[in-house]
Enzyme design. Structure first.
Site, PDB file in Angstrom:
ATOM      1  N   GLU A 274       6.401  -5.561   7.060  1.00  9.11           N
ATOM      2  CA  GLU A 274       7.243  -4.990   5.942  1.00  9.11           C
ATOM      3  C   GLU A 274       8.119  -3.560   6.442  1.00  9.11           C
ATOM      4  O   GLU A 274       7.296  -2.697   7.059  1.00  9.11           O
ATOM      5  CB  GLU A 274       6.254  -4.462   4.953  1.00  9.11           C
ATOM      6  CG  GLU A 274       6.709  -3.370   3.660  1.00  9.11           C
ATOM      7  CD  GLU A 274       5.727  -2.861   2.958  1.00  9.11           C
ATOM      8  OE1 GLU A 274       5.856  -1.674   2.154  1.00  9.11           O
ATOM      9  OE2 GLU A 274       4.615  -3.337   2.723  1.00  9.11           O
TER      10      GLU A 274
ATOM     11  N   LYS B  29       0.033  -4.485  -5.759  1.00 15.87           N
ATOM     12  CA  LYS B  29      -0.307  -3.411  -4.407  1.00 15.87           C
ATOM     13  C   LYS B  29      -1.106  -2.355  -5.047  1.00 15.87           C
ATOM     14  O   LYS B  29      -0.527  -1.548  -5.836  1.00 15.87           O
ATOM     15  CB  LYS B  29       1.002  -2.825  -3.870  1.00 15.87           C
ATOM     16  CG  LYS B  29       0.511  -1.725  -2.676  1.00 15.87           C
ATOM     17  CD  LYS B  29       1.575  -1.445  -1.741  1.00 15.87           C
ATOM     18  CE  LYS B  29       2.189  -0.417  -2.341  1.00 15.87           C
ATOM     19  NZ  LYS B  29       3.263   0.072  -1.389  1.00 15.87           N
TER      20      LYS B  29
END
Length: 206
Positions: free
Chosen positions: A38, A127
């Site tokens: 990421e 998340k």
């Protein structure tokens, strides 16, 4: 849409990584068994890094964008080739854009209500952030009434605690500076980073 994330338990978060070091860092992580990274949009030349990492790895590494706060951020990330989108907060417009583009989106949430709101908007994974504040017990408890929502955890997780989040029911752990040690990065100690990635992957085998 989320099938590309299937089986990935660890995603290193590349936050504000110096642009010249990006490719060597990604190679070191891949050598340690990493399958996805990421790259946060608050990094130097973030979109360039996303595009170049994706092109150089030719499908052998999943490349996502993090710290995606707005629709404009999301557009930039998708145009650069991001294959999944991660946010620290819940922006329904960002979720809608990703769904329309058939790109997995993982918005940041903190409560069961936010989890279900994100899921109802189309985000099949969320998340939990900051994970350290909530802890593994929260995940275990919330999985009871909300087992249909995939969970990624990021924030304050280290090598010693990572496994407990997976055991509690999270599918993915996101790790930044606790995995990519700043002194190793700046000294270009790629072997140490590779070995650390191997150690993290081993620790997550439940």
């Amino acid at each position: 849409m989320y099938s590309k994330l299937q089986g990935i338990q660890l995603i290193p978060v590349l936050r504000k990584i110096p642009y010249p070091l990006c490719h060597d860092l990604v190679k070191a992580l891949k050598d340690g068994g990493i399958k996805a990274v990421e790259i946060t949009l608050d990094s130097e030349k973030a979109t360039e890094m996303i595009q170049e990492v994706k092109e150089r790895n030719d499908g052998n590494l999943l490349v996502g964008a993090g710290t995606v706060l707005t629709v404009e951020d999301c557009e930039r990330a998708i145009q650069a080739g991001a294959e999944f989108i991660v946010s620290p907060s819940l922006n329904i417009d960002v979720v809608n854009m990703c769904i329309s583009e058939n790109i997995p989106v993982i918005p940041g949430v903190f409560t069961p209500s936010e989890m279900q709101t994100a899921y109802s908007a189309g985000a099949k994974m969320i998340k939990l952030f900051p994970a350290e504040t909530l802890g593994p017990k929260f995940i275990k408890n919330v999985r009871g009434p909300l087992p249909h929502i995939g969970i990624m955890t990021t924030g304050g997780i280290n090598l010693q605690t990572a496994r407990s989040y997976i055991e509690a029911g999270a599918q993915i752990v996101g790790a930044g500076s606790d995995l990519i040690k700043k002194d190793w990065l700046l000294s270009k100690n790629w072997e140490a980073i590779t070995n650390e990635a191997i150690a993290w992957n081993r620790s997550l085998q439940v």
